[in-house]
Design an enzyme around this catalytic site. Sequence first.
Site, PDB file in Angstrom:
ATOM      1  CG  ASP A   1      -0.386  -0.080   2.524  1.00  0.00           C
ATOM      2  OD1 ASP A   1       0.675  -0.532   2.531  1.00  0.00           O
ATOM      3  OD2 ASP A   1      -0.965   0.436   3.396  1.00  0.00           O
TER       4      ASP A   1
ATOM      5  CD  GLU B   1       8.024  -8.507  -0.437  1.00  0.00           C
ATOM      6  OE1 GLU B   1       6.987  -7.576  -0.217  1.00  0.00           O
ATOM      7  OE2 GLU B   1       8.112  -9.489  -0.057  1.00  0.00           O
TER       8      GLU B   1
ATOM      9  CG  HIS C   1       0.268  -0.734   7.889  1.00  0.00           C
ATOM     10  ND1 HIS C   1      -0.405   0.541   7.858  1.00  0.00           N
ATOM     11  CD2 HIS C   1       0.557  -1.187   6.586  1.00  0.00           C
ATOM     12  CE1 HIS C   1      -0.323   0.825   6.353  1.00  0.00           C
ATOM     13  NE2 HIS C   1       0.220  -0.048   5.772  1.00  0.00           N
ATOM     14  CG  HIS C   2       4.008  -2.732   6.585  1.00  0.00           C
ATOM     15  ND1 HIS C   2       3.310  -4.002   6.976  1.00  0.00           N
ATOM     16  CD2 HIS C   2       3.559  -2.540   5.250  1.00  0.00           C
ATOM     17  CE1 HIS C   2       2.564  -4.464   5.795  1.00  0.00           C
ATOM     18  NE2 HIS C   2       2.812  -3.557   4.978  1.00  0.00           N
TER      19      HIS C   2
ATOM     20  N   GLY D   1      26.092 -17.940  -1.353  1.00  0.00           N
ATOM     21  CA  GLY D   1      25.845 -18.972  -1.058  1.00  0.00           C
ATOM     22  C   GLY D   1      24.411 -19.206  -0.519  1.00  0.00           C
TER      23      GLY D   1
ATOM     24  CG  ASP E   1      15.804 -32.303  -3.767  1.00  0.00           C
ATOM     25  OD1 ASP E   1      16.839 -32.091  -3.751  1.00  0.00           O
ATOM     26  OD2 ASP E   1      15.224 -33.579  -3.565  1.00  0.00           O
TER      27      ASP E   1
ATOM     28  CG  ASN F   1      20.015 -34.773  -4.668  1.00  0.00           C
ATOM     29  OD1 ASN F   1      19.076 -34.048  -4.094  1.00  0.00           O
ATOM     30  ND2 ASN F   1      21.186 -34.359  -5.194  1.00  0.00           N
TER      31      ASN F   1
ATOM     32  N   GLY G   1      16.643 -34.580  -0.786  1.00  0.00           N
ATOM     33  CA  GLY G   1      17.128 -33.738   0.368  1.00  0.00           C
ATOM     34  C   GLY G   1      18.624 -32.987   0.155  1.00  0.00           C
TER      35      GLY G   1
ATOM     36  CD  GLU H   1      24.111 -28.372   3.958  1.00  0.00           C
ATOM     37  OE1 GLU H   1      25.399 -28.670   4.633  1.00  0.00           O
ATOM     38  OE2 GLU H   1      24.197 -27.102   3.602  1.00  0.00           O
TER      39      GLU H   1
END
Length: 561
Positions: free
Chosen positions: A34, A57, A120-121, A415, A442, A469, A471, A475
Amino acid sequence: MNATDSPPETTITGHLLDRLHSLGVRHLFGVAGDYNLRMLDEVLAHPGMQWVGTASELGAAYAADGYARVRGFAAVLTTHGVGELSAINGVAGSYAEYVPLLHIAVGPPRSKEQDGAVAHHTLGDGDYEHFARAFRQVVCADALVRPEDGPAEIDRVITACLRESRPGYLRLPQDVALSSAPSPSGSLGRPDRHAADQHSLAAFLDAAARRIETAGTIAVLADSLVDRFDARAELSDLLSAGSLPHAVVVSGKGVVDESAPHCLGLYAGACSDDTVRTAIDSADLLIRAGVRLADTTSGGFTHGYDPDRGISAGPTTVSVDGAAFPDVGLRAALAGLARLVEDRRMTASTPAASAPRHPSPSGDSTLSQAYLWHAVSAAVRPDHTVVADQGTPLFGISPYRLPAGARFLAQPVWGSIGYSLPALLGAQLADPSRRGLLLIGDGAAQLTIQELGTIGRHRLTPVIVLVNNDGYTVERALHNPRAVYNDITPWRWTDLPAALGVPEPLVLTVRTRAELDRSLSMAAATEDRMVFIEACTAPDDTPVLLSRFAEIARRQAEDAQ
């Protein structure tokens, strides 16, 4: 216009849009709120600007980053507080990666600020500077835009972005955006990258000449700052002048022609192939063009060369064996080095760099990471913009040479997973003559997949290779592969393009080598719509480069205990 005439007027928003347009910006990314709606009316009315409303955003900031890497500048527009904080991660990535863009945050009118109203915000405490203070950590310049000096402040911040190749931030109260301002007088040019302090440049070239004259072997290592500071042509001249063996770190892929005979390929410290590592680490003189040492680009800081030796050319300072010469930019330094190397008339012998080992010919065997990246790299065309996300896609594609002309985008220093999908949106809008090739896992895709709908709404037709794969394989390679925190919710990926509004996508799932080969051939032949390929590989299957990096990272983590 005579002396009594007033200069033609526009608005603060009009001035800002005209400046962006003069710098080649044709698209403005963001989310409507707004506080910024009336400003958006001016954006829609501007003859040279197109509004690109994204799903979030954060997606807008990533898209602006991709756009800026192609066009040289970009802008993102959000609402105060909730919108700008959603975008700050993307802006921080642009800061870390030296990408110039402008973040415009439109907030409550000045009357509410003056009253300390609980609008607001906001955080409800009457302090409207909270978020501007947060952004000062990740931008090179910022301003609170006021009617009395708004145009000058806008110009100052944009100029800083272009000079430093980093983001800037404007806080714009709602009423100020529509206040009148004189039309811009004069152009807002880009910085002269050839400019240098002549005394410092002469001293540098004198030291560099002595170093080059006594060097038995010379090699060059290049990184992305060559692109960010417009020095690609000068780097090419340097490499050609001496037929110098050269390599790139992963963040610098695309700044040199990887098909050239003297290109060694990818350098990644101890993760490099032996031929590349030996040529770079053992060179009598290593010239580093815009190189920043990062753990993800140097094999966990396992580089074998001495950073205090050789010639290092940075954005504004160069050095010879640790002696710094300030106020000499990359373009001036590389242009001078090219002349010195050419005068020496040296003939370099380039060791034969070993390309990644190709898997055996395709068949009905299960798809592996090794074959996936071999096949995908072979499908890259000179008119592709390749965008690779952090994780197995970046580690998988990086060792393979791209054809001359192909563009490569990645974010290895910041990263942030999920970056690549919105960045593809920005890069394709910045240069629609190229076809996008997105490589994403994924896990990363689950963060920003909603921007697939934005890509479809703008009728873009990239090829998307989503590695399913199960997940966070990157990691798993680093630590505790069976831990639940490396799992993600399995999605029905092939349902998503249509569900997100992509018109008539070609959606394919591949589980074998033969299926991948057929799908990539279909993608090449299908240029009028999006091609979405779900490539299924095993959760613990990792590219060679990732396996090497993970081994080093695990060892370093154990040593740090």
